[in-house]
Structures are given as structure tokens and as C-alpha cells.
Design an enzyme around this catalytic site. Structure first.
Site, PDB file in Angstrom:
ATOM      1  CB  SER A 119      79.574  93.711  15.129  1.00 19.42           C
ATOM      2  OG  SER A 119      80.267  92.499  15.211  1.00 19.42           O
ATOM      3  N   GLY A 120      77.839  91.936  17.537  1.00 18.00           N
ATOM      4  CA  GLY A 120      77.870  91.446  18.913  1.00 18.00           C
ATOM      5  C   GLY A 120      76.571  91.656  19.659  1.00 18.00           C
ATOM      6  CB  THR A 124      74.327  85.537  13.951  1.00 17.74           C
ATOM      7  OG1 THR A 124      74.966  86.519  13.128  1.00 17.74           O
ATOM      8  CG2 THR A 124      74.469  84.182  13.313  1.00 17.74           C
ATOM      9  CG  ASN A 169      80.013  88.961  17.377  1.00 20.13           C
ATOM     10  OD1 ASN A 169      80.104  87.993  18.120  1.00 20.13           O
ATOM     11  ND2 ASN A 169      79.072  89.076  16.470  1.00 20.13           N
ATOM     12  CB  SER A 172      81.605  89.699  13.615  1.00 22.82           C
ATOM     13  OG  SER A 172      81.106  90.779  12.866  1.00 22.82           O
ATOM     14  CB  SER A 173      77.323  88.261   9.959  1.00 25.77           C
ATOM     15  OG  SER A 173      76.672  87.249  10.670  1.00 25.77           O
ATOM     16  N   GLY A 396      75.136  95.890  11.257  1.00 25.77           N
ATOM     17  CA  GLY A 396      74.677  97.119  11.904  1.00 25.77           C
ATOM     18  C   GLY A 396      75.568  98.299  11.568  1.00 25.77           C
ATOM     19  CD  GLU A 398      80.991  97.242  10.941  1.00 27.95           C
ATOM     20  OE1 GLU A 398      80.754  96.035  11.126  1.00 27.95           O
ATOM     21  OE2 GLU A 398      81.975  97.647  10.301  1.00 27.95           O
TER      22      GLU A 398
END
Length: 892
Positions: A119-120, A124, A169, A172-173, A396, A398
Site C-alpha cells: 500500500s502506497g 493505483t 497511503n 489506499s485501495s 500487496g 500486509e
């Protein structure tokens, strides 16, 4: 222009090799110490410090988030990478996108681009850039522009409802997304389809400190106009809503909610949402906020009651449900007792759980409805075969301070994708070796199937044990689930709990934790909440309320058929496992491309390179494994023609021109350079070089040779003409060459433009051939007419009795019939003109005779073809008695 691109290409390739000490190599495969993680990080750091954020591992792209704007995504850059061979320009996201597109168009097969990372890390954004690249570089029409706009604008809508600010992020998705972009036979995007995975519903009711709920809540409050908020019963201040303030950061300066709201509203109109859809959608969003503000109190019997009915009245109005039934459903649970149903009062804690369950259920199902609605607007109605390029933007790996059910599912997903990456990379390498006729050497690598089996195996895996605990009768708890894990998978090498751990490890694991040794390292999961999140059940009476809602979206999401179905729905983990299996099948049927995104630091600072953080990501993204697979055989592979073209000046036999097959020229060249047998292999179309040092030595020799040739040329001309004369002649020669090349290029471009225009004109004519004559089809129709008439000229009937006729195209049917009539009349006319007076009299006699004898005389049909004579009888041949009988009448 093409030659300019080729010149730039050589310069870029050359520059990357010359400056490798300063900016590193643009392909990790060319690292000498390819097994060294330190060398890998050092190369990544060199490139990042020079703002070179992209690096290849073969055909895989490693992308490091720069956390600043770089001027590498312009329309000029898009055109530069369009249609250029993959390795001919420096690494770029556009090269990955263009390569997938070109191969899809030429081989007419399906592709996917897997974008993964923490994330980050920029997943995206990478997905957006690829969509924008296709939007700018693919062929288009006015109709296709609508599809293109919808594809691009589906992103902000999905981000508003599916993304949130997290500690790592700002955007973040919180769901996985796979999008298929459909292309027609001309390579134009004509449609799309989106699959979503595991939306993080728990975020609706709870956020960690420093995090926010989904963007749409804040966008609505910040950007919605006063009348809309008044109609929804909302105030502009997010601090008023319990579901928005648990993270204590409702306002984030790096996020412009008001501007994002405008983009979402515009997207709704482009994606074909009706005003009724939008009204009902925001009614649901507002209802979730009102739900969060409902407070329960305890009555004298210990039962939950709602004293302040303000919020529930708004929910009743917005969702179109009966107020008293809704209030009763939130404070009671319907229980089936034998043949009747009984309402059981809830205590305060259970009432809050029921409230949160409703909020999560309606938001989660509304998100699914939203994805389906977008799919409806992107659907291509044409039934002809399409090729697709899939974009997989997936969460991703985590590892948080506290890892719960969501992290367990996300990390399981990454295990499956890592397994797919290694398998498909190995397969691609093996296929290339076999295609080139080079012996394949088995490659040792860590096969994470053992971890995937631990999670997903039937009856024995963690998901099966979790489902068993959720479904079994009796009082199941998170601790009983943990005990069952210890009993069934306790002896697994990749699983440990506090009870099973040794003395040293035990200190770092809590009593409610279990630890899995993933391919990317150890992750400790807290079992608390696993059963509740996996069950995700809604009380039957609450489901009945939502099924009878007047809100059309909720009626689509909660079907009455669910109430009749007494079977327990699949658990969340099983649904996720099944959808993941389906996704893997989709990906296995397509040609892969990979983008691995890396986050350089936790603080989103430009230029900062955190070695330990990046080392961890390199490990869990499997980059070293991928590099080992790619380097197992040969570091460098190049087509014979390209290799010879670059290095031919290093061998007298190939310089300045080699007359013969490129493979033979390369063989002559490498023998002259002294390549040892273990350093290279010659395939059917490529040379394979095993060690980077061999290639770099060749490149250095080329540089020396190039400078030597230039020096000799300069010395020769200096001696003859002097520096000034040499400079003038050189400029004149360059100018002359440039003019000549320009003239040739313009001539060729003009010829190609003419050819393209003619082909397009006749394709358009063919498409519109059945329409009345118009500018779009006139030339095609004229060509069809000309071709038919020319062919008909050589196939006309020769006699009146020849009824054959050349079959006409549909647009010439009427003309053909007229021509056939004229042709027959002409043949009849010619025949009649050739009949003499005597022949005409005979034919007239035949007509009379035919009327007399047709059907009465046995031999008549055979006599028709015989000509009549004036007479067939002489008086001498007639019996005298007959003559006497007719008494001298004239005989014919």
C-alpha cells in the site's frame, strides 16, 4: 521520424551501458552478482537517485514510487514508446503497456498486466497511467470515445467507494480489482469488465487511529450542495458522525474532497447513471452515517432500546422502510422455534453488533451493485470476438502491528499470485529455450505450494477449519478456533502458536495469536474477530426489512429469494478462496506482463531510500527469485540482426558490410572477439550470452573502436582540408544527408498515408455497402460495379438457348436483370435477322402443323427438327385409284 526513434534508441541503450557505474544497469539481469540482494539494492538506489524509477528484470518492470511529479508521462513520451520494440528504449510503464498491446494485435491473443506491491507503492497510479496510454494511443471514433471516457472515469467512482486513507497511503485501495479492456479487430478499445475482490467492509464501522473511512463519505459532506445535504438529513461537519471520526483525522490536507466530489459527479453522468440511481445511492451512503449515530440504552429488563429516534427516522425515509419495523429489527432478533418464529430482545452489546452488521452489509452489497452498474455501461453489445488486456491491481502483502482476518486473506492472495508468477516465468523461459533449440537446465526455487495448501486444502486447511468452527452447532469462539488449528495443523512447518512455540519464540506470540511463515516472511495474526468476520451474518428480520425497501438499489442487493433459501450462505473466506481460484484460471489463460511497485520510505518523502524497508519488499515481491529464474541460463539475449548491426565494426570480416545470413555473421564476429564456449549459445534466431561481464567487455570494445574510427576520420580530414573546411563539408554532408533522408521519408510517408486512406475508404464502403449511394460507399460501389461488368463481358451467353448468367452482387441485382433481358433480346434479334424468307415460311408451316398434330401423332416430336419440303410426293408415286378419287385436284 522512425529513423530518429532508432537513433535515440541506440543512444539510450548505449548511454545506459556507458554510465552503468553512475546510474546502474537498466535490466537487473545484467548484474554480475545477480544472487546478491545487496547488489540488487545498490543498483535500485543508483537509479532512484537519478530519478530513473523504472528497471527491468527481463520483461518484468520494477517501479519505485518517486513521491513527486516526473515529466515522463507526456503525450510525447507516449508516442515515443508507441510501436517500438520492448528493449529499444529505457524501461517504462508505457513499454509494458505497448508490448502487451502490440503482441495482442499481431497474435490475436489475450494478455494481462499484474500490478502488485505494498500500500502506497503506486499500484493505483500505475493502473491509471496504463489506461491513459491506451486512451491516447489506440485508434478511436466518436462512438469509441464514449467507451474510452467510461473506462477512464470508472476509476474515480471505484476509488471514492473503495479507497481510503490509511497509515501508509492517502489513497489506499481497500479492495482488489481486475479489469478487462476489450479491443476489436482494429485494436480499438470497445468495452470493459471489472471484477472486485474482498471489499474491506469492517472499515465502514471501525478505523484505526490515523486512518479514515471510505472517501465517498467525506466527499459527500464536503462537496455536496446544501439542498442535497438537507434532503439527506446531513450536516457538513464530519465530526458529527461516529463512523467518520474513530481515526481522528477526518480532514486530510493532502486530499481535496471537494474537488474529488466534482470528478465523481461528472463520472456518474458519463457512466450512464440515472438521477434515480444517484438519488438512491446517496440515500444509502447517508443512511450508513445515520446508522453510526444510533445509540442504544438499557431498559429495566436489560433489553436494548432507542430513546432518540431522529437518526432512525432519517434511515426509514432514505431507505423506504417502515419505521416501527426497522426500530424493532435493530433491537430484536427473529428466532425460529419449531413451526413458529419468535422475536427475542437484544441486549445493548448485541444491538450495537446488529447495527454495525447492517451498515457493513448494505455498504458491501452496494459496492458490488456499483461495480455491476459500471460493467453494464462498459459492456460491448457486439457479439464478434474480442481480444482483451486485463489489469490486475491487487492489494500487496500486509504486515501491520495487529494483523486480522483481512490481512490473512490479503496475504493468502499474494501467496497464490507469487506461485503463479514463478510458474509462468519458468514456463516462459522454458518455452523460449525450446523455441531456440537450447537445452533447458532445471532451476531450483522455493515452491510456496506448501503454504497455499496450508491455507486452502480441503478439510485440512486453515479456511476449512475456520468454516467448520463457524458452522458447527454449539458455542464456537475465536479461542476454540485456535485450539482446532493447533490440533489439526500444529505439526506444519509453517505454522506456530504460543503453545507450540519454543521458549525463545513464545515471548513474541500472544495467547490469541497464530503465526504463519509466508514466502515473504513471518506474519503473526490475531485470531480475535476471525469467526465474526468470516460469518458476516445478518439477522433474518433485518434482511426482511432490507428486502422490502423502496430503495431500488437495496432491492437489487437483497433479494426476496434469499429469505426462502434456508441453506446457510458461504462464508467470506470460502467466497474469497473460490473467487481467487477463478481469478487464477482467468490469468492462466492469458499471456502475462508484470509490474512490481516498491515504496521507498514510510513518510512519502521524495529522494529518501530506506534500505531495510525496500529489502523487505524485494523479498515479499519475490524479485530475487524472479531474477534467479531469468538468470538461470543466460543474462543477455538478442536477435542476430540487432547484435550484428551494433557490433559489426569490431571484426574486419563483418565491417563495414556483412553479405550473408546474420547468424553466420554473428558467429564470425564472436570468434574474432574470442568468446569462450561456456560464455554463449547460438539459438535459431538469437545469441544468448551467459555472463554480463562478457557483454560489458564487448560494449567497452565497441566504445573504444567507435572513438578510434572517429579520431582517424578527423585526422584524415584535418590533414587534407584543415579544420574549417572539414567542418563546412561535414555540416554540408550532414545537411545533404538530412534533406535526402527527409525527402525519402516524406515520399514514403505520403505513399503510406495514401494507402491507409484508400484502405480505410474501401473498408468504410464495405461496411456501408447496403445503404443508398452516399459519399461513404460510392467508390466501393463503383469498384464492385466495374469488376462485375468487366467479368460479365467475358461470360456472356453465346446462343438464345444458353440460359447461364454470372451471379451478381446484391447491389447490382436489378442492373443484372436488366442486362440479361437486353442480352437475350439482342441474341433473338440476331437470330431473327439470320432467318431467310424460305426458312421463315417453313417455320410458319411448322407452327400450323404443330397446332394440328401436337399430342396426336406418335412420331411427331422426332419430326420437329426436320425441315419441310415443298412436296414429298410425285404423281408417279400415287396409286391410280387415288388419283381417280381426287379427280385432278392439285397435290401438295
Amino acid at each position: 521520424q522512425k529513423e530518429e526513434v532508432e537513433d535515440n534508441t541506440e543512444a539510450n541503450m548505449e548511454g545506459a551501458l556507458i554510465a552503468r557505474d553512475r546510474v546502474g544497469v537498466q535490466d537487473f539481469v545484467l548484474l554480475d552478482s545477480h544472487t546478491s540482494e545487496t547488489a540488487f539494492l545498490s543498483n535500485l538506489r543508483k537509479r532512484y537517485q537519478e530519478n530513473l524509477i523504472y528497471t527491468y528484470i527481463g520483461t518484468l518492470l520494477v517501479s519505485v514510487n518517486p513521491y513527486k511529479e516526473l515529466d515522463i508521462y507526456t503525450a510525447t513520451q507516449m508516442q515515443l514508446y508507441r510501436g517500438v520494440n520492448f528493449f529499444e528504449l529505457p524501461p517504462h510503464l508505457y513499454a509494458i503497456a505497448d508490448n502487451a498491446y502490440r503482441v495482442m494485435c499481431s497474435e490475436y491473443n489475450n494478455h494481462f498486466i499484474l500490478i502488485s506491491g505494498e500500500s502506497g507503492a503506486g499500484k493505483t497510479e500505475a493502473s491509471k497511467k496504463i489506461l491513459q496510454y491506451y486512451a491516447v494511443t489506440c485508434p478511436t471514433t466518436e462512438q469509441l470515445q464514449i467507451v474510452r471516457d467510461r473506462l477512464l472515469l470508472s476509476n474515480p467512482v471505484l476509488e471514492a467507494f473503495g479507497n481510503a486513507k490509511t497509515l501508509r497511503n492517502d489513497n489506499s485501495s481497500r479492495f482488489g480489482k481486475y479489469m478487462d479492456i476489450q479491443f476489436d479487430f482494429k485494436g480499438a478499445p470497445v468495452g470493459g469488465h471489472i471484477l472486485s475482490y474482498l471489499i474491506e467492509k469492517s472499515r465502514v464501522v471501525h478505523q484505526n487511529h490515523g486512518e479514515r473511512n471510505f472517501h465517498i463519505f467525506y466527499q459527500l459532506l464536503e462537496g455536496g450542495d446544501k439542498d442535497l445535504l438537507c434532503w439527506l438529513g446531513l450536516e457538513r461537519n464530519p465530526q458529527k458522525y461516529a463512523y467518520l471520526i474513530q481515526g481522528r483525522c477526518a480532514k486530510v490536507f493532502s486530499i481535496n474532497d471537494k474537488n474529488d466530489w466534482k470528478i465523481v459527479r461528472k463520472a456518474f453522468s458519463i457512466i450512464d447513471f440515472t438521477e434515480k440511481d444517484i438519488e438512491h445511492l446517496f440515500g444509502i451512503v447517508a443512511s450508513v452515517l445515520h446508522l453510526g449515530n444510533i445509540q442504544f440504552e438499557e431498559d429495566s429488563n436489560g433489553h436494548a432500546i432507542i430513546r432518540d429516534g431522529t437518526q432512525i427516522k432519517w434511515i426509514s425515509k432514505l431507505l423506504g422502510v417502515h419505521l416501527s419495523i426497522l426500530q424493532e429489527s435493530l433491537t430484536h432478533r427473529k428466532i425460529e422455534a419449531r413451526s413458529e418464529e419468535v422475536l427475542s430482545p437484544l441486549n445493548v452489546d448485541l444491538a450495537f453488533c446488529a447495527r454495525d452488521a447492517v451498515a457493513k452489509a448494505i455498504y458491501g452489497r452496494t459496492f458490488t451493485w456499483l461495480v455491476n452498474k459500471i460493467n453494464g455501461s462498459l459492456a460491448n453489445k457486439d457479439s464478434t470476438r474480442k481480444t482483451v488486456i486485463g489489469l490486475l491491481d491487487i492489494y500487496g502483502f500486509e504486515v501491520l502491528d495487529t494483523n486480522s482476518f483481512e490481512q490473512f486473506c490479503i496475504n493468502y492472495c499474494n501467496e497464490k499470485l507469487q506461485q503463479l508468477l514463478i510458474e509462468m516465468t519458468l514456463k516462459a523461459e522454458q518455452e523460449e529455450y525450446e523455441l531456440e533449440g537450447i537445452e533447458w537446465e532445471p532451476i531450483p526455487y522455493f515452491n510456496n505450494k506448501i503454504i497455499c495448501d496450508l491455507v486452502e486444502q480441503k478439510h485440512k486447511g486453515i479456511i476449512s477449519i475456520l468454516d467448520e468452527e463457524c458452522l458447527r452447532p454449539g458455542e464456537a469462539t475465536d479461542l476454540s478456533f485456535l485450539e482446532k488449528l493447533e490440533e489439526k495443523v500444529g505439526d506444519h512447518a509453517h505454522f506456530v502458536t504460543r503453545k507450540l512455540a519454543d521458549q525463545k519464540t513464545r515471548k513474541s506470540i500472544d495467547w490469541v495469536d497464530f503465526r504463519l511463515l509466508h514466502y515473504a516472511g513471518e506474519v503473526t495474526y490475531c485470531a480475535v474477530g476471525f469467526l465474526e468476520k468470516n460469518n458476516d451474518l445478518l439477522y433474518r428480520n433485518l434482511k426482511e426489512v432490507l428486502c422490502n425497501s423502496k430503495n431500488s438499489i437495496l432491492r437489487d442487493c437483497f433479494l426476496l429469494a434469499e429469505l426462502d433459501n434456508r441453506r446457510r450462505p458461504e462464508t467470506v473466506a470460502t467466497q474469497f478462496k473460490n473467487s481467487l481460484t477463478s481469478l487464477i484460471e482467468i490469468l492462466m489463460s492469458k499471456e502475462p506482463s508484470y509490474v512490481r511497485c516498491i515504496k521507498p520510505n514510510e513518510n512519502k518523502e521524495p529522494g529518501k531510500f530506506d534500505d531495510s524497508l525496500i529489502r523487505h519488499q524485494v523479498k515479499y515481491l519475490g524479485l530475487m527469485e524472479h531474477l534467479r529464474v531469468r538468470r538461470a541460463g543466460f543474462a543477455y539475449r538478442r536477435k542476430y540482426e540487432l547484435f550484428l548491426q551494433r557490433y559489426k565494426s569490431l571484426c574486419p570480416a563483418t565491417w563495414p558490410h556483412w553479405h550473408g545470413p546474420a547468424a553466420a555473421g554473428v558467429e564470425k564476429l564472436i570468434k574474432h572477439l574470442g568468446y569462450k564456449p561456456e560464455e554463449y549459445k547460438l539459438g535459431r534466431t538469437k545469441i544468448f550470452i551467459r555472463f554480463p561481464k562478457t557483454l560489458f567487455a564487448t560494449e567497452d570494445a565497441f566504445e573504444i573502436r567507435k572513438h578510434l574510427l572517429v579520431s582517424r576520420l578527423q585526422a584524415k580530414y584535418k590533414g587534407c582540408l584543415g579544420r574549417r573546411a572539414y567542418k563546412k563539408k561535414r555540416e554540408a554532408a550532414i545537411k545533404l544527408e538530412a534533406c535526402w533522408r527527409g525527402a525519402l521519408a516524406r515520399r514514403e510517408a505520403k505513399r503510406r498515408t495514401w494507402a491507409v486512406q484508400i484502405i480505410r475508404k474501401f473498408i468504410n464502403g464495405f461496411i456501408n455497402r447496403k445503404k443508398p449511394l452516399c459519399p461513404e460507399n460510392i467508390e466501393f460501389v463503383r469498384l464492385v460495379q466495374y469488376n462485375y461488368l468487366t467479368k460479365l463481358r467475358d461470360h456472356l451467353p453465346k446462343t438464345v438457348l444458353d440460359r447461364s448468367w454470372l451471379q451478381p452482387p446484391s447491389i447490382l441485382q436489378e442492373t443484372s436483370e436488366m442486362l440479361q433481358k437486353i442480352c437475350v433480346r439482342n441474341l433473338v434479334r440476331k437470330y431473327c435477322r439470320g432467318v431467310s424468307a424460305e426458312r421463315k415460311a417453313q417455320l410458319q408451316q411448322k407452327a400450323v402443323t404443330s397446332a394440328v398434330f401436337r399430342g396426336k401423332k406418335e412420331g411427331y416430336p422426332q419430326s420437329i427438327t426436320q425441315p419441310f419440303l415443298d412436296t414429298r410426293l410425285k404423281e408417279a408415286d400415287i396409286n391410280p385409284k387415288v388419283l381417280q378419287l381426287i379427280q385432278g385436284e392439285k397435290i401438295k
